[in-house]
Every structure is written in C-alpha cells, then in structure tokens.
Scaffold this active site. Structure first.
Site, PDB file in Angstrom:
ATOM      1  CG  ASN A  10      -4.891   2.465  -0.960  1.00 45.68           C
ATOM      2  OD1 ASN A  10      -3.930   3.135  -0.600  1.00 45.68           O
ATOM      3  ND2 ASN A  10      -5.061   1.216  -0.583  1.00 45.68           N
ATOM      4  CG  ASP A  12      -2.041   2.382   1.474  1.00 42.49           C
ATOM      5  OD1 ASP A  12      -2.688   2.968   2.360  1.00 42.49           O
ATOM      6  OD2 ASP A  12      -2.189   1.175   1.198  1.00 42.49           O
ATOM      7  CG  HIS A  13       1.399   3.634  -3.004  1.00 46.85           C
ATOM      8  ND1 HIS A  13       2.377   2.960  -2.295  1.00 46.85           N
ATOM      9  CD2 HIS A  13       0.502   2.701  -3.393  1.00 46.85           C
ATOM     10  CE1 HIS A  13       2.089   1.662  -2.284  1.00 46.85           C
ATOM     11  NE2 HIS A  13       0.955   1.483  -2.946  1.00 46.85           N
ATOM     12  NE  ARG A  21      15.033  13.240  -0.078  1.00 47.51           N
ATOM     13  CZ  ARG A  21      15.329  14.326  -0.799  1.00 47.51           C
ATOM     14  NH1 ARG A  21      14.872  15.495  -0.457  1.00 47.51           N
ATOM     15  NH2 ARG A  21      16.073  14.211  -1.866  1.00 47.51           N
ATOM     16  CG  HIS A  46      -2.671  -2.116   3.940  1.00 47.71           C
ATOM     17  ND1 HIS A  46      -2.195  -3.001   2.997  1.00 47.71           N
ATOM     18  CD2 HIS A  46      -2.650  -2.780   5.114  1.00 47.71           C
ATOM     19  CE1 HIS A  46      -1.907  -4.148   3.587  1.00 47.71           C
ATOM     20  NE2 HIS A  46      -2.165  -4.043   4.874  1.00 47.71           N
ATOM     21  NE  ARG A  48       2.505  -4.037   3.781  1.00 42.92           N
ATOM     22  CZ  ARG A  48       2.085  -4.900   2.862  1.00 42.92           C
ATOM     23  NH1 ARG A  48       1.241  -4.516   1.930  1.00 42.92           N
ATOM     24  NH2 ARG A  48       2.499  -6.137   2.860  1.00 42.92           N
ATOM     25  NE  ARG A  52       5.777  -2.548   3.148  1.00 43.29           N
ATOM     26  CZ  ARG A  52       5.688  -3.697   2.475  1.00 43.29           C
ATOM     27  NH1 ARG A  52       5.336  -3.687   1.202  1.00 43.29           N
ATOM     28  NH2 ARG A  52       5.960  -4.842   3.052  1.00 43.29           N
ATOM     29  CD  GLU A  73      -6.608  -1.829   1.550  1.00 37.21           C
ATOM     30  OE1 GLU A  73      -7.268  -1.575   0.542  1.00 37.21           O
ATOM     31  OE2 GLU A  73      -5.361  -1.968   1.548  1.00 37.21           O
ATOM     32  CB  THR A 104      -2.216  -7.016  -0.709  1.00 34.40           C
ATOM     33  OG1 THR A 104      -2.053  -5.888   0.145  1.00 34.40           O
ATOM     34  CG2 THR A 104      -2.940  -8.119   0.036  1.00 34.40           C
ATOM     35  CD  GLU A 154     -11.187  -4.296  -2.043  1.00 30.08           C
ATOM     36  OE1 GLU A 154     -11.666  -3.704  -1.070  1.00 30.08           O
ATOM     37  OE2 GLU A 154     -10.160  -3.923  -2.643  1.00 30.08           O
ATOM     38  CG  HIS A 193      -4.130  -5.358  -5.735  1.00 32.39           C
ATOM     39  ND1 HIS A 193      -3.069  -5.451  -6.580  1.00 32.39           N
ATOM     40  CD2 HIS A 193      -3.614  -5.226  -4.498  1.00 32.39           C
ATOM     41  CE1 HIS A 193      -1.950  -5.386  -5.873  1.00 32.39           C
ATOM     42  NE2 HIS A 193      -2.257  -5.242  -4.607  1.00 32.39           N
TER      43      HIS A 193
HETATM   44  N1  PXP Z   1      -7.812  -3.250  -2.275  1.00 37.27           N
HETATM   45  C1  PXP Z   1      -7.000  -3.882  -1.395  1.00 37.27           C
HETATM   46  C2  PXP Z   1      -7.607  -4.854  -0.433  1.00 37.27           C
HETATM   47  C3  PXP Z   1      -5.613  -3.616  -1.369  1.00 37.27           C
HETATM   48  O1  PXP Z   1      -4.824  -4.255  -0.489  1.00 37.27           O
HETATM   49  C4  PXP Z   1      -5.102  -2.646  -2.255  1.00 37.27           C
HETATM   50  C5  PXP Z   1      -3.645  -2.307  -2.192  1.00 37.27           C
HETATM   51  O2  PXP Z   1      -3.343  -1.771  -0.953  1.00 37.27           O
HETATM   52  C6  PXP Z   1      -5.991  -1.993  -3.121  1.00 37.27           C
HETATM   53  C7  PXP Z   1      -7.331  -2.340  -3.135  1.00 37.27           C
HETATM   54  C8  PXP Z   1      -5.541  -0.936  -4.061  1.00 37.27           C
HETATM   55  O3  PXP Z   1      -4.624  -1.438  -4.968  1.00 37.27           O
HETATM   56  P1  PXP Z   1      -3.828  -0.442  -5.924  1.00 37.27           P
HETATM   57  O4  PXP Z   1      -3.024   0.444  -5.035  1.00 37.27           O
HETATM   58  O5  PXP Z   1      -3.025  -1.358  -6.769  1.00 37.27           O
HETATM   59  O6  PXP Z   1      -4.858   0.334  -6.695  1.00 37.27           O
END
Ligand code: PXP
Length: 245
Positions: A10, A12-13, A21, A46, A48, A52, A73, A104, A154, A193
């Site tokens: 994932n 996202d971060h 920034r 994801h 959102r 974000r 997601e 989430t 999941e 997660h």
């Molecule tokens: N699975 C789902 C459905 C999620 O929403 C997330 C967080 O976006 C993750 C997995 C991954 O979680 P983490 O970033 O804490 O590893």
C-alpha cells in the site's frame, strides 16, 4: 506444499509525505514500480473522499505505468464507483470511510449494510473487477459477504496488532477462526492493517490467508533502510513463516 502468500504494498503514505509539502516528491508511482521490483505482487492504494493522500491523478498514472495488479481501496459511494469503473483496477476492496478518522477504523458492516452494498458489489463484479470486503474477523460478516456475492474478504488485523499479551492471542484466534470459516464458505481470504515485522509471522502462518496488504509500516521502515529493503524484509518474514523459504 504451503499455498503462496501474496504481498500487496500500500503506497498511500508515500503520497501522504508528498502532500505534506505539495509538489511532486516523493512520487507514489515510483514507489509502486520499486515495490514490484522488490517483491510486491501487487499495489494497493486508497482513494479517500478527502484525497488526503492518493489523488485521482495518481490512480491514472498507476494504471498507465504499473502493470502489476492494482487493488483500489474505496468507500461504497457513487463517486468512487464511477472512478473504479473508469480505471478498471484488477481489484477493488470496499472499506468503511469516515472523514474524521486517521485511518480505516474497524471493518465494513456487511451484515447490516446489505442493501447499500449490494449494487456496488454487483456493478464492480459485472465490470470484471475482483471485489473484496474489508471486514472484522467475525463469521457473521463473512456469511454476509457470501450473501452479497463478494468473492473475497480482507480481514482487519488492526485489533490484533494493537493488542498485547493475552489480548493479542485472543485476536489471533479470531483471525484464525475467521480465515478457516472463509475457506469453508468459499471465500478467498486476505488480511491487513497495522502489520509490521513484529506482527506479520502469525498471520502469514494462517494457511487459508492468501494475500496481505501492508503499507504504513513499510513506508516508515523505508526511512531507515530504503523502500526496497523494507519490502524485502517483509517478504522474507512472510515466506519464512509460511514455510516457503
Ligand atoms: N487493508 C486495508 C483495507 C486498509 O484500509 C489499509 C489501510 O489503508 C491496509 C490494508 C494497510 O494498512 P497499513 O497501512 O496499516 O499497513
């Protein structure tokens, strides 16, 4: 021979850091390409409602440049459905989404949300997108996923990762039971997660779980060792626990 265990990374971060920034760095698409090189079987993102982290443009570029399977997601909203149908990712994971949450929190209530969720599951499936529902490790939720026609669940591992000692053992037992139930009722079972190097092995040992989606820890660890090594370290732990290495 143990079943293979896929790793969805994932990203996202990576986008969270970029957005701190504005501008273009670090680029989540570059992270996705590197993740695949380092051993990810797929990429998870994801989109959102408040954008974000991942943006619409990120999804577009991911679809153009990354050939590995994309797991989108998404909340069960008309807007997200339109986006999913436009981009046709390999998979869509329906998640609950609250604007004020940091991440989430908790799984989808597939049992009481049947009437709302059914058209989303059907439309995604008709478009050839593999649908999963992000749910708590609870048999009732898995049975509801079957009724909805979702082929995949999941399991939310957040409570397991946060708990300690006996509490963690209890959460692990719930996950183990739910994963066995998933197989018994014909669902493909994923989990994710909050997973880290410290928590992944017992989950990887559950034989009916075939995919883990992991993000936050991997991006954090990348600060210290680089993204490729962070992912390789996770892959190694997963494969060792599974009996594949
Ligand atoms: N699975 C789902 C459905 C999620 O929403 C997330 C967080 O976006 C993750 C997995 C991954 O979680 P983490 O970033 O804490 O590893």
């Amino acid at each position: 021979m143990p079943r293979p265990l896929r790793l969805g990374v994932n990203i996202d971060h990576v986008a969270t850091i970029r957005n701190a920034r504005g501008g273009r760095f670090p680029d989540p698409v570059r992270a996705a390409l590197l993740a695949v090189e380092a051993g990810a079987d797929g990429i998870t993102a994801h989109l959102r409602e408040d954008r974000r982290h991942i943006s619409d443009a990120d999804i577009e570029t991911l679809r153009e440049q990354v050939t590995a399977p994309l797991n989108l997601e998404m909340a069960a909203t008309e807007e997200m459905l339109r986006i999913a149908l436009r981009h046709k990712p390999h998979a869509a994971c329906i998640v609950p989404e609250k604007r004020e949450e940091r991440t989430t929190e908790g799984g989808l209530d597939a049992a009481s949300g049947h009437n709302h969720l059914k058209p989303f599951v059907s439309a995604l499936r008709e478009a050839g997108i593999r649908v999963s529902l992000f749910v708590e490790p609870d048999r009732k939720q898995l049975d509801a996923a079957v009724t909805l026609g979702a082929p995949v669940v999941e399991l939310h591992t957040g409570a397991y990762c946060e708990a300690e000692g006996e509490g963690r053992e209890r959460e692990l037992a719930r996950l183990t039971d739910a994963a066995a139930h998933a197989e018994a009722v014909g669902l493909e079972c994923h989990a994710g997660h909050g997973l880290s190097y410290d928590t992944v092995a017992p989950i990887a040992e559950i034989p009916t779980i075939v995919e883990l989606n992991i993000g936050h820890f991997l991006v954090g660890e990348a600060i210290f060792v680089g993204l490729a090594d962070s992912i390789r370290g996770m892959r190694e732990r997963m494969d060792r626990a599974r009996g594949l290495a």
